[in-house]
Enzyme design. Sequence first.
Site, mmCIF file in Angstrom:
data_model
loop_
_atom_site.group_PDB
_atom_site.id
_atom_site.type_symbol
_atom_site.label_atom_id
_atom_site.label_comp_id
_atom_site.label_asym_id
_atom_site.label_seq_id
_atom_site.Cartn_x
_atom_site.Cartn_y
_atom_site.Cartn_z
ATOM 1 N N SER A 103 -0.122 9.228 -5.459
ATOM 2 C CA SER A 103 -0.728 7.907 -5.350
ATOM 3 C C SER A 103 -2.084 7.852 -6.053
ATOM 4 O O SER A 103 -2.169 8.181 -7.223
ATOM 5 C CB SER A 103 -0.824 7.524 -3.877
ATOM 6 O OG SER A 103 -1.122 6.159 -3.757
ATOM 7 N N ASP A 105 -2.846 1.499 -9.242
ATOM 8 C CA ASP A 105 -3.040 2.941 -9.062
ATOM 9 C C ASP A 105 -1.869 3.675 -9.738
ATOM 10 O O ASP A 105 -0.942 3.034 -10.256
ATOM 11 C CB ASP A 105 -3.229 3.272 -7.570
ATOM 12 C CG ASP A 105 -1.955 3.171 -6.760
ATOM 13 O OD1 ASP A 105 -1.052 2.405 -7.158
ATOM 14 O OD2 ASP A 105 -1.843 3.863 -5.729
ATOM 15 N N ASP A 130 0.874 5.138 -8.934
ATOM 16 C CA ASP A 130 2.278 4.872 -8.578
ATOM 17 C C ASP A 130 2.545 3.383 -8.347
ATOM 18 O O ASP A 130 3.620 2.997 -7.882
ATOM 19 C CB ASP A 130 2.740 5.716 -7.388
ATOM 20 C CG ASP A 130 2.040 5.352 -6.099
ATOM 21 O OD1 ASP A 130 0.834 5.047 -6.150
ATOM 22 O OD2 ASP A 130 2.703 5.366 -5.041
ATOM 23 N N ASP A 168 1.548 0.898 -6.378
ATOM 24 C CA ASP A 168 1.729 0.159 -5.122
ATOM 25 C C ASP A 168 0.423 -0.449 -4.626
ATOM 26 O O ASP A 168 0.383 -1.049 -3.555
ATOM 27 C CB ASP A 168 2.403 1.020 -4.036
ATOM 28 C CG ASP A 168 1.621 2.269 -3.689
ATOM 29 O OD1 ASP A 168 0.555 2.506 -4.296
ATOM 30 O OD2 ASP A 168 2.095 3.009 -2.805
#
Length: 460
Positions: A106, A250, A252, A254
């Site tokens: 993340s 970010d 990833d 999300d």
Amino acid sequence: MSLIKSISGIRGTIGGKVNENLTPLDVVKFTSAFGTWLQNNKNKKDLTLVVGRDARISGSMVNSLVTATLQGLGIHVVDLGLSTTPTVEVMVPELSADGGIILTASHNPKQWNALKLLNENGEFINGENGAEVLALAESEDFNYAVVDDLGKYETRDDAFDIHIQKILDLPMVDAEAIKSKKFKVVVDAVNSTGGIAIPRLLEELGCEVVKLYCEPNGHFPHNPEPLKEHLGEICELVKKENADLGIVVDPDVDRLALVDENGELFGEEYTLVAVADYLLKNKKGAAISNLSSSRALRDVARNLDSEYFASAVGEVNVVTLMKEKNAVIGGEGNGGIIYPDLHYGRDSLVGVALFLTHLAKENKSVSELRATYPSYFMGKKKIELTPDIDVDALLTKMEKEYLNEEISTVDGVKIDFEKNWVHLRKSNTEPIIRIYTEAFSQEEADQLGDQMIEKIKSLV
Ligand code: MG
């Protein structure tokens, strides 16, 4: 260097000693545990799992370990390669798979990686299931497949197209309204996979895209957490390019943060507020965020004759409460938009499409839209205690001090005062109470935090 094994997965730094970092052996062990757990749970061996990863440097190495281990268990792998957390979440049910694994740490810096575990609905496994996976990893009670039963491996390169088409097909996304505005948008994707997905979505929506750090090579040009102190460059570029908007995601994809046309941050908390405003204007219902998210969402919901509920911190908790309340929209203040009509997971792509629809229909600039929402400021402090102090008992004492106020003990102690709030959470690893506050000014938010520290000290 560290390795964090928790009920929400395994996360660690690359390199070093086994069991102290996310080494190849740890990746294999934890993947074996999840695969075995799914096989036990489903009572069959030949499952199919979807795997995708963000662009971080260790991603390809971790991907090889994970996919080969799953094959070794007899599990078929559909490898999406470079992908996003929401894209993998969408693809699991799309492909009628039995689960998924996303390889991403993340917003953590490049030395980190992690395995995020999805069930057959493409949703994060819950804490109870996570604990079972951890126990299996501990026991190493695995039984790999014999040679004739090894899992098959295939790749797919159409996942972004499928994900984006599902977004364009949503009735609440008005692509024509967006196209008519010809928005100019700067995108900072920290050289991860948002650099592929977000520009592609924007181009479908007729936007002119200016790419800043959209090469998915995993070399993060700045700290990848979308916080003000890391976002100076995009703010400058939005101004220089005379763009309508800046978009930050970010690694990833999300978490979604926005920049207005003057190069000012929209505020990560307000991504969800704006999207909820649009959706609740069209459909009354419940909006959900976690206890540490801005009160602005509650205010917006109430103004639109809708309800607001707060869950414990953590995406799984938000999703659970959203299902219980049949929520129209939910998410987390950190820029996580969860739109259940698409899927129950934080998704920056659907967030972008809904936000741009709202912006187009309101016929305002981003700064004008932001000015329609109540302005709150957040403070973050902590108090360090000694290990002999019973933190739970201390929190109970704090709760008793404020019995006349609106209190929630779903997750630590949240005290809602008329004009501001404070949320006290204990750390699971250190003798610390974290103190989150929100008020109408930064000064007031910080003062409230200091008052809480004094109060806690007086009760020790
Ligand atoms: Mg993330």
